[in-house]
Design an enzyme around this catalytic site. Structure first.
Site, mmCIF file in Angstrom:
data_model
loop_
_atom_site.group_PDB
_atom_site.id
_atom_site.type_symbol
_atom_site.label_atom_id
_atom_site.label_comp_id
_atom_site.label_asym_id
_atom_site.label_seq_id
_atom_site.Cartn_x
_atom_site.Cartn_y
_atom_site.Cartn_z
ATOM 1 N N GLY A 82 43.206 -32.120 24.228
ATOM 2 C CA GLY A 82 42.757 -30.806 23.782
ATOM 3 C C GLY A 82 42.894 -30.750 22.267
ATOM 4 O O GLY A 82 41.930 -30.767 21.510
ATOM 5 N N ARG A 83 44.157 -30.748 21.825
ATOM 6 C CA ARG A 83 44.480 -30.659 20.407
ATOM 7 C C ARG A 83 43.739 -31.711 19.581
ATOM 8 O O ARG A 83 43.127 -31.396 18.567
ATOM 9 C CB ARG A 83 45.999 -30.871 20.258
ATOM 10 C CG ARG A 83 46.572 -30.502 18.916
ATOM 11 C CD ARG A 83 48.056 -30.902 18.857
ATOM 12 N NE ARG A 83 48.791 -30.510 20.034
ATOM 13 C CZ ARG A 83 49.384 -29.330 20.201
ATOM 14 N NH1 ARG A 83 49.344 -28.442 19.250
ATOM 15 N NH2 ARG A 83 50.022 -29.063 21.315
ATOM 16 N N CYS A 87 53.608 -5.445 14.368
ATOM 17 C CA CYS A 87 54.951 -4.889 14.240
ATOM 18 C C CYS A 87 55.947 -5.879 14.843
ATOM 19 O O CYS A 87 56.639 -5.585 15.826
ATOM 20 C CB CYS A 87 55.028 -3.545 14.948
ATOM 21 S SG CYS A 87 53.823 -2.385 14.311
ATOM 22 N N GLU A 88 55.956 -7.058 14.293
ATOM 23 C CA GLU A 88 56.813 -8.159 14.737
ATOM 24 C C GLU A 88 57.146 -8.968 13.501
ATOM 25 O O GLU A 88 56.220 -9.430 12.816
ATOM 26 C CB GLU A 88 56.039 -9.087 15.690
ATOM 27 C CG GLU A 88 55.898 -8.611 17.103
ATOM 28 C CD GLU A 88 57.176 -8.774 17.900
ATOM 29 O OE1 GLU A 88 58.001 -9.642 17.545
ATOM 30 O OE2 GLU A 88 57.354 -8.013 18.858
HETATM 31 C C1 LIG Z 1 47.663 -28.666 27.796
HETATM 32 C C2 LIG Z 1 47.212 -29.804 28.630
HETATM 33 C C3 LIG Z 1 46.421 -30.821 28.100
HETATM 34 C C4 LIG Z 1 46.026 -30.866 26.647
HETATM 35 O O1 LIG Z 1 47.109 -31.011 25.818
HETATM 36 P P1 LIG Z 1 46.930 -31.259 24.247
HETATM 37 O O2 LIG Z 1 48.303 -31.183 23.704
HETATM 38 O O3 LIG Z 1 46.043 -30.166 23.764
HETATM 39 O O4 LIG Z 1 46.296 -32.597 24.091
HETATM 40 C C5 LIG Z 1 46.003 -31.820 28.947
HETATM 41 N N1 LIG Z 1 46.331 -31.825 30.261
HETATM 42 C C6 LIG Z 1 47.095 -30.871 30.809
HETATM 43 C C7 LIG Z 1 47.412 -30.934 32.249
HETATM 44 C C8 LIG Z 1 47.567 -29.831 30.010
HETATM 45 O O5 LIG Z 1 48.343 -28.878 30.557
#
Ligand SMILES: *Cc1c(COP(=O)(O)O)cnc(C)c1O
Length: 418
Positions: free
Chosen positions: A272-273, A339-340
């Site tokens: 993802g990241r 407000c944090e």
């Molecule tokens: C969050 C997640 C990802 C992606 O993680 P990244 O840190 O964004 O690479 C992949 N697989 C599962 C099951 C996740 O929960």
């Protein structure tokens, strides 16, 4: 030095049409990075990246990744709905969920998604609710500490995910008796790894595991899912991971452990990241200064638009657009309007002298950024904009309006959309 992928002039042009704050994404960078990933694993026939939808669930961005050959990794009902609407089917969808409700399994089965079981008790649950498919994945948790070169990277023993080693063997036997013909294995043991060793070390753990399970049960493992976890350099002094080196490291483990045993699984990832974080920025404008015990620069975005600094104390680099080359000889806390007191994008940050109206580019906001947004304090989530390779731009999610905020109060006449 970190450089934004967009200029001040472009942002001024966009801001005339779509006021700040907004998230902006770089299509060119996304495509080049995705191609680099596929290239690094091209030694493995059938390699596939299943983009982790939760990181940035935007249709336009996921379509770009789809065009580059990615599938999707979903973990909830609505993420499965998004996958279906974007035209993903069957093996293009990985369903990696935990504490899964029955309707999610039923829906995942309807789409033909690959189901990744998080626990051994889910075998019975899946059988009763949705039926057992012929191909299934099991999520592994080796327990203990996960170390790379004697450095503790994570503590799987404390993680809620996955099956223990004995459970993996038992689950495979049970599933074979229930008609499963093909298996996959999955593990996610440490997050945001900016060393090149994470995947190769994890791959070794999983390759050895499937070699052992295959020897004992005769099960056929058709894929190894290395999941997410490759990191990005949030700090300017950190180096980007080298995906070629990572791919080669996994290949070496593959050749050493699996080749002699005649096991040849596909390699899958669920990044993802790594896929999007560097190719997204949060654009916000400086709207106030405050001089008390510290120097504060107040901006029009807040933790509702990017919550990583507030909840993890995470560092996100900030570039003042148009002042890229100015000396960073002032110190500010850059804060939002919640407000944090945790609503600070930066604490004691060295920046060029700021002025009201300056546009800030907050880096690495392309994943776990907009998607983690929330409505606390009645804040409305921002728009998302795509910067195309030809320099033009496109709205890919509109900003929320008060009507969106009040939508779940439409049980009251005075809150109905007028
Ligand atoms: C969050 C997640 C990802 C992606 O993680 P990244 O840190 O964004 O690479 C992949 N697989 C599962 C099951 C996740 O929960």
């Amino acid at each position: 030095m970190k450089k934004p992928f967009v200029t001040l002039d472009k942002i001024k042009e966009i801001a005339k049409e779509y006021p700040t704050p907004f998230h902006i994404y770089d299509e060119k960078g996304i495509r080049e990075n995705a191609r680099g990933l596929f290239e690094a694993f091209s030694w493995n026939a059938g390699f596939k990246e299943y983009f982790a939808v939760k990181a940035t669930p935007n249709p336009a961005l996921i379509r770009i990744l789809k065009e580059e050959g990615c599938g999707v990794d979903c973990s909830s009902y609505t993420e499965l709905m998004m996958a279906e609407r974007l035209g993903f089917r069957g093996d293009e969808i990985m369903f990696s969920s935990n504490e899964t409700p029955a309707e999610e399994y039923i829906y995942a089965r309807k789409l033909g998604a690959i189901i990744n079981l998080d626990d051994i008790t889910h075998i019975d649950f899946l059988e009763k609710t949705a039926g057992i498919p012929e191909k299934i994945c099991l999520r592994y948790n080796p327990g203990g500490e996960f170390t790379i070169n004697n450095m503790i990277m994570g503590t799987p023993a404390d993680a809620k995910y996955g099956l223990t080693r004995p459970q993996m063997f038992e689950a495979v036997r049970t599933l074979m008796s229930k008609g499963v013909k093909e298996f996959g294995v999955h593990a996610f043991l440490a997050s945001n790894n900016i060393e090149n060793d994470y995947y190769p070390v994890l791959a070794r753990v999983l390759f050895e595991l499937i070699a052992d399970i295959t020897a004992e049960t005769g099960a056929k493992f058709v894929f190894v899912n290395l999941s997410g976890g490759i990191g990005v350099p949030y700090r300017p002094e950190q180096k980007k991971t080298d995906i070629k080196v990572i791919g080669e490291g996994v290949r070496k483990a593959y050749d050493e452990i699996l080749a002699s045993r005649g096991i040849a699984p596909k390699i899958f990832t669920e990044l993802g990241r790594y896929m999007l974080a560097p190719y997204g920025g949060l654009i916000t404008k400086v709207v106030h200064f405050k001089h008390t015990y510290k120097e504060y620069a107040g901006c029009d975005a807040c933790a509702a638009h990017l919550m990583r600094p507030a909840i993890y104390g995470a560092y996100h680099h900030i570039t003042v657009l148009g002042k890229e080359d100015a000396p960073c000889d002032h110190i500010y806390d850059v804060v939002g309007s919640l407000c944090e007191n945790s609503d600070k994008f930066a604490v004691d940050r060295k920046l060029p002298e700021l002025e009201i109206g300056d546009y800030l580019f907050i880096h690495e906001a392309g994943a776990h950024g907009h998607s983690m947004g929330y409505n606390y304090n009645g804040k409305l989530r921002s728009a998302e904009i795509l910067l195309k390779p030809d320099g033009s731009y496109k709205l890919i999610r509109r900003a929320e309006t008060p009507d969106d905020y009040f939508a779940t109060l439409d049980i009251y006449p005075e809150f109905r959309r007028k």
